[in-house]
Motif scaffolding. Sequence first.
Motif, short mmCIF file in Angstrom:
data_model
loop_
_atom_site.label_atom_id
_atom_site.label_comp_id
_atom_site.label_asym_id
_atom_site.label_seq_id
_atom_site.Cartn_x
_atom_site.Cartn_y
_atom_site.Cartn_z
N GLN A 17 0.81 -1.22 0.00
CA GLN A 17 0.00 0.00 0.00
C GLN A 17 0.84 1.27 0.00
O GLN A 17 0.29 2.37 -0.11
N HIS A 142 1.73 -9.47 4.26
CA HIS A 142 0.67 -8.46 4.42
C HIS A 142 0.00 -8.21 3.07
O HIS A 142 0.27 -7.24 2.37
N TYR A 143 -0.88 -9.14 2.69
CA TYR A 143 -1.75 -8.99 1.53
C TYR A 143 -1.01 -8.90 0.20
O TYR A 143 -1.49 -8.25 -0.74
N ASN A 187 -0.69 -10.97 8.30
CA ASN A 187 -1.60 -9.86 8.61
C ASN A 187 -3.03 -10.37 8.61
O ASN A 187 -3.49 -10.97 7.63
N GLU A 188 -3.74 -10.14 9.73
CA GLU A 188 -5.19 -10.48 9.78
C GLU A 188 -5.44 -11.86 9.15
O GLU A 188 -6.20 -12.01 8.19
N TYR A 322 -10.68 -1.14 14.28
CA TYR A 322 -11.16 0.12 13.70
C TYR A 322 -12.55 0.47 14.17
O TYR A 322 -12.92 1.63 14.26
N ASN A 339 -14.36 -3.23 8.51
CA ASN A 339 -13.08 -3.61 7.91
C ASN A 339 -13.20 -4.99 7.28
O ASN A 339 -13.14 -6.00 7.97
N THR A 340 -13.42 -5.03 6.01
CA THR A 340 -13.58 -6.24 5.17
C THR A 340 -14.83 -7.04 5.58
O THR A 340 -14.90 -8.24 5.34
N TRP A 356 -17.96 2.64 8.53
CA TRP A 356 -17.37 1.95 9.67
C TRP A 356 -17.81 2.62 10.97
O TRP A 356 -17.69 3.85 11.10
N GLU A 382 -2.95 -1.93 14.38
CA GLU A 382 -3.71 -1.10 13.44
C GLU A 382 -4.90 -0.49 14.16
O GLU A 382 -5.63 -1.21 14.83
N TRP A 429 -2.86 2.97 12.34
CA TRP A 429 -2.96 2.82 10.89
C TRP A 429 -3.54 4.10 10.36
O TRP A 429 -4.66 4.44 10.74
N SER A 436 -5.66 2.68 0.14
CA SER A 436 -6.55 1.85 0.94
C SER A 436 -6.51 0.39 0.48
O SER A 436 -6.44 0.11 -0.72
N ALA A 437 -6.52 -0.53 1.44
CA ALA A 437 -6.46 -1.96 1.10
C ALA A 437 -7.72 -2.38 0.35
O ALA A 437 -7.65 -3.03 -0.69
N SER A 438 -8.90 -2.00 0.87
CA SER A 438 -10.13 -2.56 0.31
C SER A 438 -10.60 -1.81 -0.94
O SER A 438 -11.22 -2.41 -1.81
N LYS A 444 -9.25 8.02 0.87
CA LYS A 444 -9.59 7.54 2.21
C LYS A 444 -8.33 7.69 3.04
O LYS A 444 -7.51 6.78 3.14
N TYR A 446 -5.69 8.32 6.16
CA TYR A 446 -5.51 7.87 7.55
C TYR A 446 -4.39 8.61 8.27
O TYR A 446 -4.27 8.50 9.49
#
Length: 484
Positions: A17, A142-143, A187-188, A322, A339-340, A356, A382, A429, A436-438, A444, A446
Amino acid sequence: MALPDGFRWGGALAANQVEGAWKEGGRGPAVSDVATYKPHTDPTEYAAHHVVTKAGVEKAAADQDDTYYPKRRGIDFYHRYPEDLALFAEMGFTTLRVSISWTRLFPTGEETEPNEEGVAHYEAMFREMRRLGIEPLVTLSHYDPPLALALKHNGWVERRTIELFERFAAVCFARFGAYVKSWITFNEIDGILRHPFTSGAIIPDTIPQDELEQACYTALHHQFVAGASVTRMLRDMVPDARMGCMLTMLTTYPNTCHPDDVAATQLKERMLYLCTDVQAGGAYPRLALRALERRGITIPFRDGDRELLAEHTADFISFSYYMSMTESVRPDAERTPGNTVLGVKNPFLPSSEWGWQIDPVGLRISLISLYDRYGKPLFIVENGLGMRDELTADGHVHDPYRIDYFRAHFEQLIQAVDEGVDLLGYVSWAPIDLVSASTSQMSKRYGFVYVDQDDMGGGTLRRVRKDSFTWYKKVIASNGADLS
Ligand code: BGP
């Protein structure tokens, strides 16, 4: 109520990212390179990461342009990290969470020797962090698993990926172990069930729909085994280092006190905690296995898996937080994104523009729940608020809403520590605006640092300190005592 001396303060980033330079330094394609930008229209559109198809992946993989693939450019952190690290040091960071891009070291994931240009890049960055007094907290995955593994054998569904990941981790520990003493595996890790492509390099439409959930749990098991295996490796190779696991802490409340809502919430929580039960507790709980079995899902244990998981558990539990959500058995319950996820809306909480729900008390609830369940040190890796910040004509970014968000969450975090939670640190985060990841949006935002770049890659990339930059610097200097 004060935080302990030595409490870690900082921020968190992810290579896919921020780095950009997607074809430089010998890097190979990662799944993040085919994540496309979707213009933000309706919050409910972004419940989870992009749905990908084999055709879409192949089309994007053939497209060498980066216009509609913001993660290919990030915020050019690959070249600009010295400037950004200096800004983080100016805020007083003692820790910065970053991730290593697997395909910078192993372009297809299958090479037997690492790409030395990739190794050199991270060695230089970690050395610079240490020079600035910032301890790296490094996420191995991480993704951004190798795209080649997705196209070849649906990534983590294939057990052989464990061995490829061990090879990657061994190089990371050998070459960076002198600078990096705190690591996180995946990650997650629970996210593989919600976005199998991003986390597991699994292309959903190449698997029959009624076998997809089984494939995701098979892949998750392989990641559990890989995580325990590299934890054992770390103890041998870098004895003074510690390994963390990471959870998406999707704190969920019953939407009503109706027993059916409470029971549904209890099951949801049990299946979320499965990932920390295995990685921090060392075994699959009987009730979780039974819940899976009732859904026709079996865990593909091999000889030795159970012993490996039991013997090499994580030293600490890290998590992202979050928002919170509620669970209802009513099919018509109003939902809102998180978040997802797409959770049932909590009428008592405000929502961000992306839907969110903002719940500072939920952070304390999460800390207490996790510490109560595992009794292991925790790390918030995060937490933050994505908003559409505006750069004023005279070059300022006034983000009082972000200061309010962090202040409210810090108050709860400090109370949880006062109640006895062993919390190692907090990294927000994200300390700087990024993709943004999503949604792959820059809009967006942060960061405590604004980046002059829009969703389509326009802008100068210059960095601007927001009002929250000065506020966070003061919070860190006072170790959380001065939140004014
Ligand atoms: C988490 C990811 C982070 C970060 C965060 C914010 O799932 O671990 O990489 O992106 O979500 O989400 P988003 O970027 O979608 O706003």
